[in-house]
Design an enzyme around this catalytic site. Structure first.
Site, PDB file in Angstrom:
ATOM      1  N   LYS A 129       0.825  -1.217   0.000  1.00 48.11           N
ATOM      2  CA  LYS A 129       0.000   0.000   0.000  1.00 48.11           C
ATOM      3  C   LYS A 129       0.862   1.272   0.000  1.00 48.11           C
ATOM      4  CE  LYS A 129      -4.116  -1.881  -0.060  1.00 48.11           C
ATOM      5  NZ  LYS A 129      -3.763  -3.291  -0.229  1.00 48.11           N
TER       6      LYS A 129
HETATM    7  C1  LIG Z   1     -10.033  -3.090  -1.727  1.00 47.28           C
HETATM    8  C2  LIG Z   1      -9.327  -3.810  -0.642  1.00 47.28           C
HETATM    9  N1  LIG Z   1     -10.017  -4.171   0.440  1.00 47.28           N
HETATM   10  C3  LIG Z   1      -9.426  -4.790   1.465  1.00 47.28           C
HETATM   11  C4  LIG Z   1      -8.081  -5.083   1.427  1.00 47.28           C
HETATM   12  C5  LIG Z   1      -7.535  -5.869   2.557  1.00 47.28           C
HETATM   13  O1  LIG Z   1      -6.449  -5.328   3.164  1.00 47.28           O
HETATM   14  P1  LIG Z   1      -5.360  -6.286   3.855  1.00 47.28           P
HETATM   15  O2  LIG Z   1      -4.547  -6.904   2.761  1.00 47.28           O
HETATM   16  O3  LIG Z   1      -4.579  -5.330   4.694  1.00 47.28           O
HETATM   17  O4  LIG Z   1      -6.087  -7.300   4.655  1.00 47.28           O
HETATM   18  C6  LIG Z   1      -7.308  -4.693   0.321  1.00 47.28           C
HETATM   19  C7  LIG Z   1      -5.865  -4.871   0.184  1.00 47.28           C
HETATM   20  O5  LIG Z   1      -5.120  -5.680   0.391  1.00 47.28           O
HETATM   21  C8  LIG Z   1      -7.946  -4.054  -0.748  1.00 47.28           C
HETATM   22  O6  LIG Z   1      -7.270  -3.689  -1.838  1.00 47.28           O
END
Ligand SMILES: Cc1ncc(COP(=O)(O)O)c(C=O)c1O
Length: 387
Positions: free
Chosen positions: A216
Site C-alpha cells: 500500500k
Molecule cells: C479493496 C481492498 N479491500 C481490502 C483489502 C484488505 O487489506 P489487507 O490486505 O490489509 O487485509 C485490500 C488490500 O489488500 C484491498 O485492496
C-alpha cells in the site's frame, strides 16, 4: 511499432532503473528503523506500547476522522466496520464486483451475503445510476430498512471501494444510500491520501476501513484501521478488537466474543514513521503519475487513469485502460512488459466469477466484465521517482 512495444517504450521513458521494477515496492525514507529498534530495545513489540495510540492519533489528524482504531490488517478492519455498522448474519451487503477479494471475504466473515454490483468506466468505482435502477426494481422498505424482495434478506450496508486510490462518485452513492435507507461503509483500503472534494476518502459513511499492507501507499508490514466520527462506535471497536477484555489490573474477564485484531506496537512504530513521510511519498507518486500521463498520451487507444475533477488521488496503483476492441492485446502487453522487467498485472477476477461468490445476487455485470479484459496496473512505487 505495435502497442506492446509502445507501452514498454513509455515505461522506459519514466522508469530509469536497470533492475526489475515491482508493482509497488515500499519505501522507508525516515524513522522506520529507529522506531522499530526502539520497540525491540524496550521489549514492547506486541500488544502494549506507545506507538499504537500515536499511530491512531496521526491517522485521525491526517484524515480528519474523529477516531482511528489500528488493527492487524485491512480485511479485519472491514470486518469490524461491517459489524459496527450493524451488519448481521443473513443480511446482504452491496459490494463492487471489481474489488480485491478481501471486500467480499469480510462480508462473508460477518455471516452476510455479498450483493455484487457493477462499476463504471470513468473511476472504476460502483456505478450509482445502475445500482439505483437495480435497487428500485428489487427492494422494498420495511420499517425504515431496505429488503431484497427476491431473497427476503435485509440489505444492511453498501460498501464502495476507491479503486487504486481514485475517488469514486461519493455524492451519487450517498444519494443511493439515502434513497434506499442503506448505511454506507467505505472500503478505503487503497485510499490513504485520496480526497473527494477536499474530504479524505473513508470519511463519508458511518465507518470505514484502511489497509497498510506491504504493497500500500504506506505500510505497517501488515495492518489496517477503522475510521469513524462516532465515539461510542470507536470505543466499542477498540473493545471488540482487543478480545473484549474489561479493564482490570489482574482479572481476565471478557464481556462478549471479541477478536484479537489489535495492531502490534512494532507495526504501529513503522506506521508512525511512514505517516511522517506520507506527504513526501504522495508528492513522489503524483510526479510519477504526471510523467505517465505524458508518456501514455502518445499511444493510440490507451488511457492513463487520472483523478476526477475536484478530487485528489493517491495514485496508489497507476493504471492504463485499453480502448474497447483492444481486449486481445492485453496479454501481449503483459508479456512484453513483464519480459522487459516492468512488473504489470491485470485487474482482479471480478467477485461474481469466483466460485464462492458466483451464486450471490448481483446486477448486470457487463462493465466490470469488459474492464477486466482491458485494465493493466503498471509500476507505481514512490521509489521510482524517489522520496
Ligand atoms: C479493496 C481492498 N479491500 C481490502 C483489502 C484488505 O487489506 P489487507 O490486505 O490489509 O487485509 C485490500 C488490500 O489488500 C484491498 O485492496
Amino acid at each position: 511499432m505495435d502497442t506492446s512495444a509502445q507501452v514498454v517504450k513509455a515505461l522506459s521513458q519514466v522508469i530509469f532503473s536497470k533492475r526489475y521494477t515491482p508493482l509497488h515496492e515500499p519505501v522507508f525514507p525516515g524513522n522506520e528503523l529507529a522506531y522499530t529498534k526502539e520497540c525491540i530495545d524496550t521489549t514492547f513489540v506486541s500488544s502494549v506500547g506507545k506507538f499504537v495510540d500515536q499511530f491512531e492519533n496521526m491517522l485521525a489528524d491526517y484524515t480528519g476522522a474523529k477516531r482511528a482504531i489500528a488493527v492487524t490488517n485491512g480485511t479485519a478492519a472491514l470486518h469490524m466496520a461491517l459489524i459496527l455498522a450493524g451488519v448481521k448474519s443473513g443480511d446482504e451487503v452491496i459490494i463492487p464486483g471489481l474489488t480485491f477479494v478481501a471486500t467480499a471475504n469480510a462480508v462473508a466473515y460477518a455471516g452476510a451475503i455479498p450483493h455484487i454490483a457493477d462499476s463504471e468506466e470513468t473511476t472504476l468505482g460502483l456505478d450509482a445510476v445502475k445500482l439505483d435502477m437495480h435497487l428500485s426494481k428489487i427492494t422494498e422498505l420495511r420499517n425504515g430498512e431496505c429488503f431484497n424482495k427476491d431473497t427476503g434478506r435485509r440489505i444492511a450496508a453498501l460498501v464502495p471501494m476507491h479503486v487504486f486510490g481514485i475517488p469514486l462518485d461519493v455524492d451519487a452513492l450517498l444519494a443511493v444510500c439515502e434513497k434506499f435507507s442503506i448505511p454506507m461503509v467505505e472500503d478505503a483500503a487503497e485510499a490513504i491520501g485520496s480526497f473527494y472534494k477536499g474530504k479524505h476518502c473513508g470519511r463519508f459513511g458511518k465507518v470505514a476501513s484502511l489497509s497498510f499492507n506491504g504493497n500500500k501507499t504506506i505500510t505497517t508490514g501488515g495492518g489496517g484501521a477503522i475510521l469513524t466520527d462516532d465515539d461510542d462506535l470507536a470505543d466499542l471497536c477498540k473493545h471488540i478488537t482487543t478480545t473484549a477484555k474489561t479493564p482490570h489490573k489482574w482479572e481476565y474477564f471478557h464481556d462478549m466474543v471479541g477478536y484479537n485484531y489489535r495492531m502490534p506496537n512494532i507495526n504501529a512504530a513503522l506506521g508512525c514513521a511512514q505517516m511522517e513521510k506520507l506527504d513526501a511519498i504522495l508528492a513522489s507518486k503524483r510526479t510519477l503519475a504526471e510523467k505517465y500521463t505524458a508518456a501514455f498520451k502518445r499511444i493510440e487507444g490507451i488511457r492513463f487513469l487520472t483523478e476526477p475533477d475536484g478530487c485528489k488521488s493517491n495514485y496508489w496503483f497507476c493504471t492504463i485502460i485499453l480502448k474497447k476492441g483492444m481486449e486481445a492485446e492485453r496479454d501481449s502487453i503483459l508479456e512484453a512488459t513483464n519480459g522487459a522487467a516492468y512488473m504489470t498485472r491485470p485487474l482482479w477476477t471480478a467477485m461474481h466469477r469466483l466460485p464462492m461468490f458466483e451464486n450471490c445476487p448481483r446486477t448486470d455485470m457487463s462493465v466490470a466484465e469488459s474492464l477486466e479484459k482491458r485494465v493493466i496496473n503498471i509500476p507505481s512505487g514512490a521509489g521510482i521517482i524517489g522520496v
